[in-house]
Design an enzyme around this catalytic site. Structure first.
Site, PDB file in Angstrom:
ATOM      1  CG  ASP A 125       5.157  12.080  11.875  1.00  0.00           C
ATOM      2  OD1 ASP A 125       5.230  13.279  11.534  1.00  0.00           O
ATOM      3  OD2 ASP A 125       5.532  11.151  11.144  1.00  0.00           O
TER       4      ASP A 125
ATOM      5  CB  ILE B  15      -0.934   0.032   1.225  1.00  0.00           C
ATOM      6  CG1 ILE B  15      -1.838  -1.189   1.248  1.00  0.00           C
ATOM      7  CG2 ILE B  15      -1.748   1.311   1.220  1.00  0.00           C
ATOM      8  CD1 ILE B  15      -2.648  -1.295   2.524  1.00  0.00           C
TER       9      ILE B  15
ATOM     10  CE  LYS C  10       3.223   1.985   9.615  1.00  0.00           C
ATOM     11  NZ  LYS C  10       2.410   3.050  10.142  1.00  0.00           N
TER      12      LYS C  10
ATOM     13  N   GLY D  54       5.735   3.933   5.334  1.00  0.00           N
ATOM     14  CA  GLY D  54       5.676   4.887   6.432  1.00  0.00           C
ATOM     15  C   GLY D  54       7.066   5.091   6.985  1.00  0.00           C
ATOM     16  N   GLY D  55       7.133   5.797   8.074  1.00  0.00           N
ATOM     17  CA  GLY D  55       8.431   6.070   8.674  1.00  0.00           C
ATOM     18  C   GLY D  55       9.118   4.817   9.167  1.00  0.00           C
ATOM     19  CG  MET D  56       7.700   3.050  12.271  1.00  0.00           C
ATOM     20  SD  MET D  56       6.866   2.184  13.581  1.00  0.00           S
ATOM     21  CE  MET D  56       5.485   1.501  12.692  1.00  0.00           C
ATOM     22  N   GLY D  57       8.499   1.527   8.015  1.00  0.00           N
ATOM     23  CA  GLY D  57       8.664   0.426   7.066  1.00  0.00           C
ATOM     24  C   GLY D  57       7.534   0.471   6.071  1.00  0.00           C
TER      25      GLY D  57
ATOM     26  CB  VAL E 238       1.610   0.112   4.993  1.00  0.00           C
ATOM     27  CG1 VAL E 238       0.259  -0.325   5.547  1.00  0.00           C
ATOM     28  CG2 VAL E 238       2.290   1.066   5.961  1.00  0.00           C
TER      29      VAL E 238
END
Lengths: 692, 197
Positions: free
Chosen positions: A218, A96, A119, A99-102, A104
């Site tokens: 954020d 999809i 995620k 994001g900041g972490m990885g 999605v």
């Protein structure tokens, strides 16, 4: 530098400059004539000659060496592939976004047969045990949020279906639809009417998260999902909250100086120190609202300067959310929304006031100037009590002042009267219940006031003695008409501004029934008489008012209740970025005198009330504020009494015979008397202030 | 009524001004921010792109520039400094990653592309060894700082000759000449013919 060892021909800057020069010269020549030029130019310097020959040879061989940029931006090679089964339970449907972490992914839960979002956590986060632990803790909190405006988070998983490659991921609610950021990018900004219901939902979601003690950190349009519902309405879902902190990105901050979050939306203190709080989320909320309305992210200006026709309430609400001092921002996102939706006027509660003293301001020369930006005036401190003295009311000649004070009995307000230029005051009332909010008659002979005794209400007492007379068993802030025959007052509450409408009454000083000035459909508060006594001004919304809060204005109305008219002055003042301090108004000449706050300065302001448009000017402050100045009362000859509130009392030198405002250096010898009140009084004062 | 300038753009601009004023240390303050932003922006872009699609780093750096720097500030020097810093940040991203890979001793990998991040990819098959480039550039900087900067802008940011000329306020011809000699020198340093290695 010599580590390579295979470069005995280390160059120095001068040799290199010469080599370059010869090389460039030779490069423009056909190869056949290069050698002769080289030999000539190098003039026996064999090292130089070797270097240039090598350069020419390498140049010929290099081809497109280093001509391609080193880095390409390309989709990740990590993560999951479509149709991949993860942890024996989830089938990846598609990527999809990131994001900041990885990444999605949309996935299908093969056990429950449901679609959800997965995620992934970047390996450097997942590999950090401490970070993972914090992440789990935060996850526990997040899972307690179950609200339509907050993205639901389910479980933390680990997948090792590819040997040696452990993937940590989180399952969460699958949000269909676009993000707020995508929506703005595709369709431009929202109209205020479209935006408000969405903003309201963001606030609800954000406050929900805050209630659990989670700071979002954020908040921005790309973390807000817009989901079309069956009923045609749009549901806003706040995502990606709180996770940042626990994911070790804080650690990254301290180790490498990286900042987590999206700087454009970050509160200044969050950007500077990395410290995110509920207040920094409120700031980000403000930036998000700004972007929704204007389509822009910066510079942060009053949105009405970008969107024409925008109600000034938007400016005021965002200015509050963007206060540099986090403590001055609204405590909850809902408060920002309340300011947007309503009159955005601050109820007079929760003041930081400790000590009040009545100060007097002469308006000499003030009205002489056309654009009186630099008034000339004298500032005199009138009361010197160590208690609380406030709510001054001046007689027409400005000589006599009534005020409320607890000088005699700490914590019990009574009405006092004094000559402005005399020494000391006389206590007029001595009831153990509070007597306050005095209005003195133009001739200074009698005082109307609010008493909390039984029955509570509006009373009148002659200055020279005599009994208290009950005028009405209800009401606040009584004010005498210019002829001294009638008293106007109001019923209602500023603290309960939402919903309840307030009413202005007029009663005869000699008794009889108080008459309601306007029909029930109007909202009217804080009345003040016109100088000629034929009209009143009030804050509120006239008869037939639909939305008492957003349509609030200063209205004028005949003494008989006829011809109510909105002046537009309050809307103009709010549009100027002022926050009205709810309290008494004074009508002087064609102007209204009131207390309001600009950024952090509370001052007494003046604005034209009924002037024709070509003579109107913006509201101007009466002083460069050295005090928090509230409760102005103006005499007919142009003296203003007001209350200076601060935790310290500043003594003002007088007279101040030069143009300009009161400068700090006009304090007597910079003396600041630090009054430390006994705790019980401080408590009492606070109570008094919040009750009103 | 300007309530408040975008604080972050303001900060970055302030750092750039320090750089303009000759404060070399200022670059150290800026590189981490740009480094982070490049990576984030890269991810952001790729999340929106079809898979298989690639993007020049130039576009990325431009985006980061637009995002981080106050656009009201039109001082070309600040712009030049920003791109120089971005190039250094990019260089650092690559070098950091190459060091990491080396430490992991993944020898024998047949992947020709190396993911530096989720979105930044370095083609190790066609490109030179990053650590060698880094060392050579350090040597080059000692004898010709401007040339080193040109190489950084070209190789790590992917600017064209004309773009570099604009950023550095030099003529395209000068840039082209400098690039030619730098390329020839680097080719030798990195084990091309003529270096004896």
């Amino acid at each position: 530098m010599n580590s390579a060892g295979q470069h005995p021909q280390q160059l120095d800057p001068i040799r290199w400059a010469r080599a370059k020069c010869v090389f460039e010269l030779a490069l423009d020549l056909p190869p056949s004539s290069q050698e002769a030029v080289l030999v000539r130019e190098c003039a026996g310097d064999t090292l130089l000659l070797d270097e240039v020959r090598r350069l020419l040879k390498n140049y010929g061989a290099a081809g497109d060496f280093m001509e391609q940029p080193a880095v390409m931006v390309s989709p990740s090679l990590g993560g999951f592939a479509p149709q991949q089964i993860v942890s024996n339970r989830f089938r990846i449907v598609r990527l999809i976004g990131e994001g900041g972490m990885g990444e999605v992914y949309e996935a299908e839960d093969l056990v429950l047969g449901e679609r959800l979002a997965i995620k992934t956590l970047r390996p450097e986060i997942a590999g950090d045990q401490a970070a993972t632990l914090r992440f789990r803790q935060e996850l526990q909190l997040s899972r307690r949020v179950s609200h339509p405006n907050v993205c639901r988070v389910f479980e933390l998983w680990e997948d090792e279906s590819e040997p040696g490659r452990k993937m940590t991921f989180l399952t969460m609610e699958l949000l269909e639809g676009e993000t707020m950021a995508q929506r703005i990018a595709a369709h431009g900004p929202f109209s205020p009417v479209e935006a408000l219901p969405l903003i309201r939902q963001i606030a609800i979601g954000l406050d929900e998260i805050h209630q659990l003690g989670i700071v979002h950190r954020d908040l921005k349009p790309s973390n807000l999902h817009l989901i079309k519902q069956a009923d045609g309405r749009t549901r806003v879902v706040v995502t990606d909250f709180g996770l940042a902190r626990s994911t070790g990105l804080d650690l990254a901050l301290t180790q490498t100086g990286h900042i987590f979050g999206t700087p454009a939306y970050m509160a200044p203190e969050q950007f500077e120190s990395g410290q995110a709080t509920f207040a920094s989320d409120v700031y980000s909320f403000g930036v998000t609202i700004f972007e929704m309305i204007t389509g822009r992210r910066h510079p942060l200006v009053a949105p009405s300067t970008v969107v024409s026709g925008l109600k000034p309430t938007w400016d005021g609400a965002l200015a509050k959310a963007w206060e540099l001092d986090p403590h001055l921002r609204p405590a909850r996102a809902a408060h920002v929304v309340a300011m947007l939706e309503s009159s955005k006027i601050r109820p007079r509660t929760k003041r930081r006031v400790v000590v009040a003293a009545v100060l007097l301001l002469g308006l000499g020369g003030f009205y002489a100037a056309r654009e009186p930006r630099t008034p000339q005036f004298r500032l005199t401190k009138v009361t010197n009590d160590d208690g609380i003295s406030w709510q001054p009311s001046l007689s027409a000649d400005g000589e006599i002042m009534a005020y409320a004070s607890d000088t005699s009995h700490r914590g019990d307000l009574d009405i006092w009267v004094r000559r402005v230029n005399g020494t000391g005051g006389t206590r007029l009332t001595d009831d153990p219940a509070n007597d306050a909010e005095p209005g003195i008659s133009p001739d200074g002979q009698r005082v109307a006031y609010r008493s909390e005794r039984t029955p509570s209400g509006i009373y009148v007492r002659e200055v020279n003695g005599g009994p208290d007379r009950l005028i009405a068993p209800f009401g606040h802030n009584p004010v005498f008409s210019a002829d001294g025959k009638e008293i106007a007052f109001w019923v209602g509450s500023d603290a309960q501004f939402l919903g309840r409408r307030a009413r202005v009454y007029v009663a005869s000083v000699y008794g009889g029934t108080a008459r309601q000035l306007l029909p029930d459909s109007a909202d009217a508060r804080h009345p003040a008489w016109s100088p000629d006594g034929n009209e009143l001004v009030f804050q509120g919304c006239g008869p037939g008012c639909q939305d008492a809060e957003s349509d609030t204005d200063w209205w004028t109305v005949g003494r008989d209740g006829k011809n109510p008219r909105a002046t537009g002055a309050l809307q103009r003042v709010l549009g100027q970025g002022l926050t009205l301090y709810l309290g008494p108004l004074s009508w002087h000449g064609g102007d209204l005198i009131f207390s309001a706050r600009m950024t952090s300065d509370t001052n007494v302001w003046r604005t034209s009330l009924k002037a024709p448009w070509w003579r109107r000017w913006k509201a101007v402050p009466l002083m460069s504020s050295t005090e928090e100045a509230i409760d102005p009362s103006v005499s007919r000859n142009g003296t203003v009494a007001f209350v200076g509130l601060s935790s310290r009392i500043n003594l003002f030198q007088a007279p101040l015979n030069r143009p300009g405002s009161v400068e700090p250096q006009s304090r007597i010898g910079n003396t600041e008397i630090d009054l430390r009140l006994p705790p019980e009084l401080t408590q009492t004062v606070k109570t008094l202030l919040t009750v009103r | 009524m300007v309530i408040q300038m975008d604080s972050q753009a303001g900060q970055i601009t302030a750092i750039l001004k320090r750089l303009s004023a000759g404060d070399k240390k200022a670059a150290d303050d800026l590189i981490p921010v740009v480094y982070q932003e490049l990576r984030r922006m890269a991810r952001y872009y790729m999340a929106r792109e079809q898979s298989g699609h690639t993007l020049q780093p130039t576009a990325l750096v431009h985006e980061v520039y637009l995002k981080l720097v106050d656009q009201n500030d039109v001082d070309w020097k600040n712009r030049a400094h920003f791109f120089a810093v971005a190039a250094q940040a990019m260089r650092r991203i690559l070098v950091d990653h190459a060091r990491l890979n080396k430490a992991e001793k993944r020898g024998g990998s047949d992947r020709k592309d190396v993911a530096l991040d989720e979105a930044l990819v370095y083609s190790s098959e066609t490109g030179p060894d990053v650590l060698q480039v880094d060392e050579a550039l350090t040597r080059l900087a000692a004898i010709d700082a401007r040339q080193c900067q040109i190489v950084e802008l070209r190789f790590f940011v992917g600017l064209t000759v004309d773009e570099i000329a604009e950023v550095l306020q030099l003529s395209p011809r000068t840039i082209k000449r400098e690039w030619n000699s730098a390329k020839a020198w680097l080719y030798g340093e990195l084990g091309g013919s003529g270096s004896g290695g």
